[in-house]
Write an enzyme that holds these catalytic residues in place. Structure first.
Site, PDB file in Angstrom:
ATOM      1  N   ARG A 141      -8.935   1.156   9.145  1.00 48.06           N
ATOM      2  CA  ARG A 141      -8.572  -0.237   9.427  1.00 48.06           C
ATOM      3  C   ARG A 141      -9.632  -0.919  10.281  1.00 48.06           C
ATOM      4  O   ARG A 141      -9.519  -2.111  10.559  1.00 48.06           O
ATOM      5  CB  ARG A 141      -7.260  -0.262  10.212  1.00 48.06           C
ATOM      6  N   ARG A 170      11.699  -6.899   4.608  1.00 51.81           N
ATOM      7  CA  ARG A 170      11.529  -5.449   4.427  1.00 51.81           C
ATOM      8  C   ARG A 170      12.544  -4.639   5.230  1.00 51.81           C
ATOM      9  O   ARG A 170      12.815  -4.922   6.384  1.00 51.81           O
ATOM     10  CB  ARG A 170      10.109  -5.048   4.851  1.00 51.81           C
ATOM     11  N   ARG A 181      11.832  -2.678  10.675  1.00 49.53           N
ATOM     12  CA  ARG A 181      10.784  -2.203  11.591  1.00 49.53           C
ATOM     13  C   ARG A 181      10.581  -3.198  12.719  1.00 49.53           C
ATOM     14  O   ARG A 181      10.553  -4.408  12.485  1.00 49.53           O
ATOM     15  CB  ARG A 181       9.475  -2.009  10.825  1.00 49.53           C
ATOM     16  N   ARG A 208      -0.272  -9.335  13.380  1.00 51.41           N
ATOM     17  CA  ARG A 208      -0.786  -8.241  12.535  1.00 51.41           C
ATOM     18  C   ARG A 208      -1.701  -8.791  11.447  1.00 51.41           C
ATOM     19  O   ARG A 208      -2.719  -8.189  11.121  1.00 51.41           O
ATOM     20  CB  ARG A 208       0.377  -7.459  11.914  1.00 51.41           C
ATOM     21  N   LYS A 250       0.845  -1.218   0.000  1.00 49.91           N
ATOM     22  CA  LYS A 250       0.000   0.000   0.000  1.00 49.91           C
ATOM     23  C   LYS A 250       0.871   1.257   0.000  1.00 49.91           C
ATOM     24  O   LYS A 250       0.628   2.200  -0.745  1.00 49.91           O
ATOM     25  CB  LYS A 250      -0.919   0.027   1.238  1.00 49.91           C
TER      26      LYS A 250
HETATM   27  P1  AMP Z   1       1.532   0.451   9.037  1.00 46.97           P
HETATM   28  O1  AMP Z   1       2.753   1.281   8.803  1.00 46.97           O
HETATM   29  O2  AMP Z   1       0.368   0.875   8.203  1.00 46.97           O
HETATM   30  O3  AMP Z   1       1.799  -1.021   8.944  1.00 46.97           O
HETATM   31  O4  AMP Z   1       1.087   0.726  10.566  1.00 46.97           O
HETATM   32  C1  AMP Z   1       1.972   0.452  11.637  1.00 46.97           C
HETATM   33  C2  AMP Z   1       1.194   0.363  12.917  1.00 46.97           C
HETATM   34  O5  AMP Z   1       0.570   1.623  13.203  1.00 46.97           O
HETATM   35  C3  AMP Z   1       0.038  -0.640  12.932  1.00 46.97           C
HETATM   36  O6  AMP Z   1       0.470  -1.964  13.211  1.00 46.97           O
HETATM   37  C4  AMP Z   1      -0.843  -0.077  14.039  1.00 46.97           C
HETATM   38  O7  AMP Z   1      -0.289  -0.337  15.313  1.00 46.97           O
HETATM   39  C5  AMP Z   1      -0.714   1.425  13.801  1.00 46.97           C
HETATM   40  N1  AMP Z   1      -1.750   1.901  12.833  1.00 46.97           N
HETATM   41  C6  AMP Z   1      -1.544   2.378  11.584  1.00 46.97           C
HETATM   42  N2  AMP Z   1      -2.706   2.726  11.018  1.00 46.97           N
HETATM   43  C7  AMP Z   1      -3.675   2.449  11.917  1.00 46.97           C
HETATM   44  C8  AMP Z   1      -5.084   2.561  11.911  1.00 46.97           C
HETATM   45  N3  AMP Z   1      -5.756   3.031  10.854  1.00 46.97           N
HETATM   46  N4  AMP Z   1      -5.759   2.190  13.035  1.00 46.97           N
HETATM   47  C9  AMP Z   1      -5.116   1.721  14.119  1.00 46.97           C
HETATM   48  N5  AMP Z   1      -3.785   1.568  14.192  1.00 46.97           N
HETATM   49  C10 AMP Z   1      -3.056   1.928  13.097  1.00 46.97           C
END
Ligand code: AMP
Length: 254
Positions: free
Chosen positions: A103, A149, A182, A193, A28
């Site tokens: 989400r 990654r 990460r 996740r 994404k």
């Molecule tokens: P990402 O970089 O999109 O994988 O997001 C990393 C982390 O940020 C996720 O595992 C969640 O802990 C938090 N996070 C990101 N976007 C959301 C969202 N829309 N709602 C809740 N937690 C989020």
């Protein structure tokens, strides 16, 4: 008359909201960055916004860290708050790409209320094009991508050791910053996740499917192939995008 070459060189940001849905590791963020580079559509990545809060040690960052480091979702009200703030910024006046948001169904309902509320009427209207593109990927491919990654902590660009995109030395090709792994890309956290995605985010896909707003694409292809399909979908659902291209070309050539 305008030439075909001129037509294809003209790039106009389409007005509207594009939501990129998909499991962690589906690409994404990469596709959102492509859309910014090609069409100047601002990327709103809630993950990146939260990581930036954590790096700056803000109060919100401290609250988010408790969940994010362990791969859990951050509370809806915190995430909706940062999206609201970001959508109100001037560059999002014509729309944005939402990467990693919504989400949960609660976030999707909030977004729906927000986009058509009086508060946001300055920048968004009832006519705003809105599309959700879900990038699908098999679980074994997600594991492969997430464990390989490496990200740039400065600009957020992602690389992968398995695809050979991580060069030597292990630095970001854009800003020369050392790439990192990460914390939430650790093997056991990846598993959680993906589970959370299935429990909380797949119902969001169904929410938009029921409204006739969902398109699905296969993500386990080259990034360029996935991007071409996204652009094709945008051209179909944002007819103004094509019209704008024609209009600009005509105006500039007479
Ligand atoms: P990402 O970089 O999109 O994988 O997001 C990393 C982390 O940020 C996720 O595992 C969640 O802990 C938090 N996070 C990101 N976007 C959301 C969202 N829309 N709602 C809740 N937690 C989020």
């Amino acid at each position: 008359m305008f030439s075909a070459a001129y037509f294809s060189e003209t790039k106009v940001m389409s007005r509207g909201i594009v939501v990129l849905l998909g499991p962690p590791g589906a690409g994404k963020g990469t596709q959102a960055k492509h859309l910014f580079a090609e069409f100047n559509m601002p990327q709103i990545s809630t993950g990146e916004l939260l990581r930036s809060h954590m790096a700056r040690h803000t109060v919100l960052g401290a609250k988010a860290r408790r969940c994010a480091d362990g791969g859990l979702l951050v509370a809806d009200d915190l995430v909706c708050g940062i999206v609201e703030e970001r959508l109100a910024e001037q560059d999002c006046g014509r729309g944005a790409v939402l990467d990693g948001f919504p989400r949960t169904v609660c976030q999707a309902e909030w977004l729906n209320r927000y986009l058509y509320s009086q508060d946001s009427v300055k920048s968004f209207s009832r006519q705003i094009p809105f599309i959700v593109i879900k990038i699908n990927m098999q679980e074994n491919e997600l594991f492969r991508r997430l464990t390989g990654r490496r990200v740039c902590p400065s600009c957020g660009r992602a690389y992968n050791v398995f695809s050979g995109s991580v060069g030597k030395p292990n630095v970001c090709e854009f800003d020369g910053v050392d790439l990192i792994c990460r914390q939430d890309d650790a093997h056991d956290i990846i598993y959680d996740r993906i589970k959370i995605y299935e429990q909380e985010t797949l119902p969001v896909a169904q929410y938009y499917r029921d409204k006739g707003l969902l398109r699905e694409i296969e993500g386990s292809r080259s990034s360029d192939a996935v991007f071409s399909e996204i652009v094709q979908i945008l051209e179909e659902v944002h007819p103004t995008h094509r019209k704008q291209l024609h209009y600009q070309a005509l105006v500039r050539s007479y």
